[in-house]
Design a protein around this motif. Structure first.
Motif, PDB file in Angstrom:
ATOM      1  N   SER A 429       0.858  -1.188   0.000  1.00 37.47           N
ATOM      2  CA  SER A 429       0.000   0.000   0.000  1.00 37.47           C
ATOM      3  C   SER A 429       0.892   1.236   0.000  1.00 37.47           C
ATOM      4  O   SER A 429       1.878   1.294   0.743  1.00 37.47           O
ATOM      5  CB  SER A 429      -0.911   0.012   1.231  1.00 37.47           C
ATOM      6  OG  SER A 429      -1.820  -1.066   1.186  1.00 37.47           O
ATOM      7  N   PHE A 430       0.526   2.229  -0.827  1.00 37.01           N
ATOM      8  CA  PHE A 430       1.351   3.430  -0.894  1.00 37.01           C
ATOM      9  C   PHE A 430       0.477   4.602  -1.324  1.00 37.01           C
ATOM     10  O   PHE A 430      -0.621   4.445  -1.876  1.00 37.01           O
ATOM     11  CB  PHE A 430       2.526   3.245  -1.859  1.00 37.01           C
ATOM     12  CG  PHE A 430       2.113   2.970  -3.287  1.00 37.01           C
ATOM     13  CD1 PHE A 430       1.967   4.013  -4.190  1.00 37.01           C
ATOM     14  CD2 PHE A 430       1.865   1.673  -3.706  1.00 37.01           C
ATOM     15  CE1 PHE A 430       1.596   3.765  -5.487  1.00 37.01           C
ATOM     16  CE2 PHE A 430       1.497   1.424  -5.004  1.00 37.01           C
ATOM     17  CZ  PHE A 430       1.345   2.453  -5.917  1.00 37.01           C
ATOM     18  N   ASN A 431       1.006   5.795  -1.059  1.00 37.10           N
ATOM     19  CA  ASN A 431       0.330   7.038  -1.425  1.00 37.10           C
ATOM     20  C   ASN A 431       0.690   7.361  -2.876  1.00 37.10           C
ATOM     21  O   ASN A 431       1.867   7.444  -3.239  1.00 37.10           O
ATOM     22  CB  ASN A 431       0.771   8.177  -0.506  1.00 37.10           C
ATOM     23  CG  ASN A 431       0.039   9.467  -0.823  1.00 37.10           C
ATOM     24  OD1 ASN A 431       0.396  10.168  -1.761  1.00 37.10           O
ATOM     25  ND2 ASN A 431      -0.958   9.789  -0.002  1.00 37.10           N
ATOM     26  N   VAL A 462      -5.086   9.976  -1.971  1.00 38.06           N
ATOM     27  CA  VAL A 462      -5.379   8.794  -2.787  1.00 38.06           C
ATOM     28  C   VAL A 462      -4.286   7.759  -2.582  1.00 38.06           C
ATOM     29  O   VAL A 462      -3.086   8.061  -2.696  1.00 38.06           O
ATOM     30  CB  VAL A 462      -5.483   9.156  -4.272  1.00 38.06           C
ATOM     31  CG1 VAL A 462      -5.703   7.902  -5.129  1.00 38.06           C
ATOM     32  CG2 VAL A 462      -6.622  10.157  -4.483  1.00 38.06           C
ATOM     33  N   THR A 463      -4.679   6.543  -2.220  1.00 36.40           N
ATOM     34  CA  THR A 463      -3.722   5.458  -2.002  1.00 36.40           C
ATOM     35  C   THR A 463      -4.025   4.299  -2.952  1.00 36.40           C
ATOM     36  O   THR A 463      -5.135   4.135  -3.479  1.00 36.40           O
ATOM     37  CB  THR A 463      -3.775   4.958  -0.561  1.00 36.40           C
ATOM     38  OG1 THR A 463      -5.100   4.473  -0.292  1.00 36.40           O
ATOM     39  CG2 THR A 463      -3.438   6.075   0.416  1.00 36.40           C
ATOM     40  N   LEU A 464      -2.993   3.468  -3.143  1.00 36.69           N
ATOM     41  CA  LEU A 464      -3.113   2.261  -3.974  1.00 36.69           C
ATOM     42  C   LEU A 464      -2.471   1.107  -3.234  1.00 36.69           C
ATOM     43  O   LEU A 464      -1.567   1.301  -2.413  1.00 36.69           O
ATOM     44  CB  LEU A 464      -2.397   2.438  -5.318  1.00 36.69           C
ATOM     45  CG  LEU A 464      -3.105   3.182  -6.447  1.00 36.69           C
ATOM     46  CD1 LEU A 464      -2.166   3.259  -7.664  1.00 36.69           C
ATOM     47  CD2 LEU A 464      -4.391   2.463  -6.832  1.00 36.69           C
ATOM     48  N   ARG A 465      -2.917  -0.090  -3.558  1.00 39.38           N
ATOM     49  CA  ARG A 465      -2.197  -1.273  -3.106  1.00 39.38           C
ATOM     50  C   ARG A 465      -1.773  -2.012  -4.377  1.00 39.38           C
ATOM     51  O   ARG A 465      -2.552  -2.687  -5.034  1.00 39.38           O
ATOM     52  CB  ARG A 465      -3.063  -2.162  -2.233  1.00 39.38           C
ATOM     53  CG  ARG A 465      -2.306  -3.393  -1.732  1.00 39.38           C
ATOM     54  CD  ARG A 465      -3.040  -4.113  -0.633  1.00 39.38           C
ATOM     55  NE  ARG A 465      -2.340  -5.325  -0.225  1.00 39.38           N
ATOM     56  CZ  ARG A 465      -1.263  -5.363   0.549  1.00 39.38           C
ATOM     57  NH1 ARG A 465      -0.757  -4.218   1.022  1.00 39.38           N
ATOM     58  NH2 ARG A 465      -0.685  -6.505   0.867  1.00 39.38           N
ATOM     59  N   ALA A 466      -0.514  -1.821  -4.712  1.00 35.46           N
ATOM     60  CA  ALA A 466       0.019  -2.391  -5.943  1.00 35.46           C
ATOM     61  C   ALA A 466       1.533  -2.373  -5.845  1.00 35.46           C
ATOM     62  O   ALA A 466       2.090  -2.164  -4.762  1.00 35.46           O
ATOM     63  CB  ALA A 466      -0.464  -1.575  -7.142  1.00 35.46           C
ATOM     64  N   SER A 501      -9.498  10.903  -7.443  1.00 29.84           N
ATOM     65  CA  SER A 501     -10.200   9.643  -7.238  1.00 29.84           C
ATOM     66  C   SER A 501     -11.497   9.707  -8.036  1.00 29.84           C
ATOM     67  O   SER A 501     -12.272  10.660  -7.906  1.00 29.84           O
ATOM     68  CB  SER A 501     -10.478   9.427  -5.742  1.00 29.84           C
ATOM     69  OG  SER A 501     -11.204   8.225  -5.561  1.00 29.84           O
ATOM     70  N   VAL A 502     -11.750   8.713  -8.851  1.00 24.70           N
ATOM     71  CA  VAL A 502     -12.969   8.635  -9.659  1.00 24.70           C
ATOM     72  C   VAL A 502     -13.616   7.291  -9.377  1.00 24.70           C
ATOM     73  O   VAL A 502     -13.175   6.245  -9.887  1.00 24.70           O
ATOM     74  CB  VAL A 502     -12.665   8.791 -11.160  1.00 24.70           C
ATOM     75  CG1 VAL A 502     -13.961   8.679 -11.964  1.00 24.70           C
ATOM     76  CG2 VAL A 502     -11.957  10.111 -11.441  1.00 24.70           C
TER      77      VAL A 502
END
Length: 584
Positions: A429-431, A462-466, A501-502
């Motif tokens: 997970s990261f910003n 907005v964060t993602l886990r990738a 974010s959409v």
């Protein structure tokens, strides 16, 4: 003197009763004669009417002329041809009606001459239709005789033979064309009468076998004695099949010439006439010398056996090389990072493309020439000069394909050995803004050397886990692509990344105010190895890697918009679910 003393008369005086009776009989006879004359006159009128009807209904021209050549009678067919009526023609001559004075003079001189000679003649002549100008041909029977006044007259019956004459001209023209064709093709022609066993030939048939027309018996024996012994059974089987109604006869076989040489011929024919019971009566055909073709075919078969093997081997090697190249390309797309690409990818891609393209072109040309030679071989149209040229081309193409495949193989091996920088693709997970900013900062030495600014803004939450490495590579490729293509030759400008974010997606929008893209370039911008800077450091992999990472590794999508002179905008939609590493 009294009446009693008069001498007696010599005749008996007519008694009144007898005179009346005789007159009545004479009157009756006169009435009978009048009725008979009336009947005869009616018969004559009927006969004249019938004769007139017959004359007018016949399609032939019926003409009666006097000693000066003037019309005494003309039927309706002639009057229609001249555009008048039969009555209008009486007392006039052809010059009053004919479209050409020369024809009118010919008709007059002709009938005057025949009347002078006094013998019936058949004349072939022409006449021109006044309405259409069409020239018609006639076969005219002209019979002279003496009229009641003792002067010559002539009866003319003219039959229209234009269609027959046209057909004869067409037949003669067809025969002439056929003769020319046979002369041009050099084929021997034969005509077999099955009832009499007579076999007629044209001079070329005898010439091909070294005979003269005088040497031939003009029977089937001429064919049988020239037929090569080992081919007799197959030839006669094919002939019998045609005679039985199983289609035309066509056979390639050998024949012996008069001096003992053996030649190959292509013999063709068919039954053109059959009896009412279906039995064959007449068969015609032709044959051509194909000896040179058969020799060429034998030679080509031997060459082809080696050539096809060689082509198959070279094609297999080319396919293997292309497969290795494809695998290498995929490996580059999935593993290469921006810092490791640069001029290396551009140079190697160009270097590989050149020999592979040359090899492909050579192999394709080789296969096309093989197919062409095969078709000429089958059709019998191959020439020795074409075979020699084909063999020379085959040797040259073999060298070209082999040399270029070897070069491509060497490049591929070297290319796969190059170590490239990779970012970690471990999922975490990261910003998103921090990741984008980090990538931009790491590229600062690159874009600081140009009059281009790069900015990052938007939603910092907005964060993602990738795999962060994927985002790093996407941003790096977009920035480098902008510097090389969007702002050429020191052009100043701005690049901006906006995070938002959409829905369920994280949105990374890229914008620049560079030169923009033409529609045809925009349509191909994500294709592998497509670049507008070939030879100037462009590899054609940068945006393709972006596409693969966003749509493949990260499971997202990309929207683009651009016009020449108005920069480029891309919106990258990345799902915020966990994305597994490609190596997990």
């Amino acid at each position: 003197m009294s009446n009693s003393n008069r001498p007696p008369s010599d005749s008996n005086p007519l008694q009144p009763s007898q005179t009346v009776s005789d007159l009545r009989q004479q009157l009756s006879d006169a009435h009978l004669l009048a009725r008979q004359l009336a009947e005869v006159e009616r018969d004559l009128r009927a006969q004249r009417k019938l004769l007139r009807t017959v004359l007018d209904e016949t399609p032939d021209f019926v003409i009666l002329k006097d000693h000066k050549g003037d019309f005494l009678l003309a039927n309706k067919a002639l009057a229609d041809f001249y555009g008048t009526t039969p009555d209008e023609m009486v007392g006039k001559h052809d010059g009053n009606f004919s479209a050409t004075p020369e024809q009118a003079e010919f008709f007059r001189e002709n009938v005057l001459g025949i009347m002078a000679r006094g013998e019936t003649e058949i004349v072939l002549e022409e006449s021109t239709d006044d309405d259409t100008g069409t020239v018609r041909a006639f076969r005219s029977i002209k019979k002279p005789f003496l009229g009641e006044n003792g002067l010559p007259q002539i009866l003319v019956i003219a039959h229209d033979v234009t269609d027959i004459r046209t057909a004869q001209i067409q037949v003669a023209a067809s025969e002439t064309r056929l003769r020319y064709v046979l002369q041009a093709t050099g084929e021997g022609v034969w005509d077999w009468n099955l009832k009499t066993n007579a076999l007629a030939h044209n001079p070329r048939w005898a010439e091909l076998l070294g005979w003269t027309q005088e040497d031939l018996t003009n029977t089937m024996k001429d064919f049988e004695v020239s037929l090569f012994e080992d081919d007799r059974e197959a030839v006669f089987t094919a002939v019998q099949s045609c005679l039985a109604g199983n289609g035309p006869y066509k056979h390639e076989h050998r024949m012996r010439t008069r001096d003992g040489r053996v030649i190959w011929v292509l013999d063709r024919g068919d039954v053109v006439e059959r009896a009412p019971d279906g039995s064959p009566v007449r068969m015609v055909g032709s044959f051509a010398d194909i000896t040179e073709r058969k020799r060429a075919e034998d030679h080509i078969e031997r060459v082809n056996a080696n050539l096809e093997t060689l082509v198959a081997e070279r094609t297999r090697a080319l396919r293997e090389t292309l497969e290795r190249l494809t695998a290498t390309q995929q490996e580059l797309v999935e593993r290469e990072k921006l810092a490791a690409l640069g001029s290396l990818v551009a140079g190697v891609a160009h270097e590989i493309n050149t020999p592979v393209g040359v090899a492909l072109t050579g192999a394709t040309l080789w296969q096309e020439r093989v197919q062409e030679m095969r078709e000429k071989f089958v059709s019998g149209a191959m020439k020795r000069s074409e075979l020699d040229a084909f063999l020379e081309l085959s040797a040259h193409l073999g060298d070209v394909v082999t040399t270029n495949l070897a070069r491509a193989g060497s490049l591929v091996r070297n290319f796969k050995q190059v170590a490239v920088r990779q970012s970690s693709d471990a999922v975490e997970s990261f910003n998103l803004m921090e990741a984008v900013q980090s990538a931009v900062t790491s590229l600062e030495p690159e874009w600081r050397r140009s009059p281009v600014t790069v900015a990052v803004d938007g939603d910092a939450k907005v964060t993602l886990r990738a795999a962060p490495g994927f985002v790093f590579q996407v941003v790096s490729n977009l920035v480098v692509n902008a510097l090389r293509h969007g702002f050429p030759e020191g052009r100043s400008g701005h690049v901006r990344f906006t995070i938002s974010s959409v829905g369920a997606d994280a949105c990374l929008r890229y914008e620049d105010d560079g030169v923009g893209l033409a529609p045809d370039v925009q349509a191909r911008m994500f294709e592998p190895f497509f670049t507008t800077k070939r030879g100037l450091g462009g590899s054609g992999l940068g945006l393709h890697i972006v596409w693969n990472l966003i749509t493949g590794q990260l499971g997202g999508r990309i929207d683009t918009a651009s016009e020449p002179g108005n920069g480029l905008a891309m919106t990258l939609y990345i799902p915020r679910r966990e994305v597994e590493s490609a190596h997990d």
